[in-house]
Scaffold this active site. Structure first.
Site: not given
Ligand code: GLA
Length: 392
Positions: A119, A169
């Site tokens: 989180g 990510d």
């Molecule tokens: C989260 C999402 C990513 C991206 C970020 C904001 O981490 O998983 O794909 O959009 O927010 O940049």
């Protein structure tokens, strides 16, 4: 639990020899909310990671153990549905993706644990998804490459978990390289490694300790607002596919008068893409001050135009801004809680953490957690400290 502990724990439950995968969290230096708008991002994998020990089963059962939460999930390959415990969904979601993509696997035993704070916006979910795919690829010899793993993990989060996240990510998790940032073009998925070698500078994450509940619904709303902006521009410029193709002139002409909120959202994205490309030049010329200044600008945009910050994040950025040892600071990730990412002079870190911690406690009545982060390699097999990169 460390790797050796995990191995013993696995052995005590399943009595088998597992593969062990290290799957890291990520930071993002610049390019927030740009990934699903087909723009640029600048993430890196870090030294906080999930370790997963996994092995085949002779039947089609799925046995997963979270060693940190001390929880066990038992299910079947033939009945993949979201679980009330939530964490198994990241594992089940990628298994479903494998099935959807025509891969044949049998059952799986796994135990995982690690030190990515949950989180806090360091993408523990992407780490769990990618760890699972990487492990299954190894034990069932599926022949997947890194990009397919990243894409399937993202799709699992979209379809099974229900968060319409972009690719950042999962890509950072799979393609991370020690001491480098990844400049990823989320439209073409072409990427470049840029050394992160600002002298005597530390990446410090300051964790608000909050995750406001609107995070995922607002995330999906932002995506829709950006798409609405694209539609408004497209009426006049049919070639436009995403905000990546949009200029400030187009927004001023075709969005401003129609919808003020959509205009603000789009303005932030267009500016952020431009800022990131300029920030890459700062990185290459070693100009940490110019880079840091852009981080503050990103925060301003996320807070005032994109409106995904919160009181706690704004408080932390405002506090550190006063400090001479801080070069740049902004909220990181989806928003509404989690961490700020800060570039701080090495010799200022201790005093800063103490000072801001006291102020945070006094004003927000919450404990501030601080994490020093190093940039590390992406997901890989690991055995007794020796990391082996087995995929392209
Ligand atoms: C989260 C999402 C990513 C991206 C970020 C904001 O981490 O998983 O794909 O959009 O927010 O940049």
């Amino acid at each position: 639990m460390n790797k050796e502990g995990l191995l013993k724990y696995f052995d005590s439950i399943f009595g088998q020899e597992p593969v062990i995968v290290r799957s890291p969290g990520r930071v993002n230096l610049m390019g927030e909310h740009t990934d699903y708008n087909k723009g640029f991002v600048l993430p890196a994998a870090i030294d906080k990671a999930i370790y997963m020990a996994a092995s085949k089963r002779e039947d089609d059962e799925l046995h997963f153990v979270s060693s940190d939460l001390k929880e066990t999930y038992r299910g079947s390959l033939h009945d993949l549905k979201p679980s009330s415990m939530h964490w198994p969904d990241y594992i089940l979601g990628v298994i479903q993706q494998l099935k959807n993509n025509g891969h044949t696997i049998g059952g799986m035993n796994c135990v995982f644990g690690g030190d990515i704070p949950i989180g806090a916006g360091m993408s523990s979910s992407a780490a769990l998804e990618c760890a699972t795919l990487f492990a299954l690829n190894e034990i069932y010899g599926l022949g997947l490459d890194r990009l397919s793993i990243a894409k399937m993990a993202q799709k699992a989060e979209n379809d099974f978990v229900g968060v319409q996240c972009g690719i950042m990510d999962q890509f950072a998790n799979m393609f991370g390289r020690a001491e480098h940032l990844i400049r990823l073009d989320c439209r073409s998925l072409s990427y470049e490694y840029i050394p992160f070698d600002f002298k005597n500078t530390t990446i410090l994450l300051l964790d608000t300790g909050v995750k406001h509940s609107l995070a995922s619904s607002e995330y999906n709303t932002r995506r829709k607002q950006c798409e609405a902006g694209v539609q408004l521009v497209k009426r006049h410029h049919p070639e436009v596919q995403s905000l990546r193709d949009v200029t400030m002139e187009m927004l001023d002409e075709h969005v401003l008068a129609s919808d003020k909120i959509i205009y603000q959202r789009c303005k932030y994205i267009v500016e952020e893409n431009r800022r990131l490309l300029n920030a890459c030049k700062d990185l290459q010329s070693g100009n940490v001050h110019a880079f840091g200044k852009k981080m503050f600008e990103t925060h301003e945009g996320l807070s005032k135009l994109y409106e995904v910050s919160c009181e706690e994040l704004d408080f932390l950025v405002t506090q550190v801004k006063k400090h001479p040892g801080v070069l740049g600071s902004r909220m990181m990730g989806g928003g509404f809680g989690g961490c700020t990412i800060n570039l701080v002079k090495d010799n200022a870190v201790d005093a800063l953490v103490k000072e801001v911690g006291t102020a945070y406690q006094r004003s927000m009545n919450k404990e501030l957690k601080a994490y020093l982060t190093k940039i590390e390699n992406g997901t890989a097999l690991t055995s007794l400290g020796v990391e082996a990169m087995t995929l392209k």
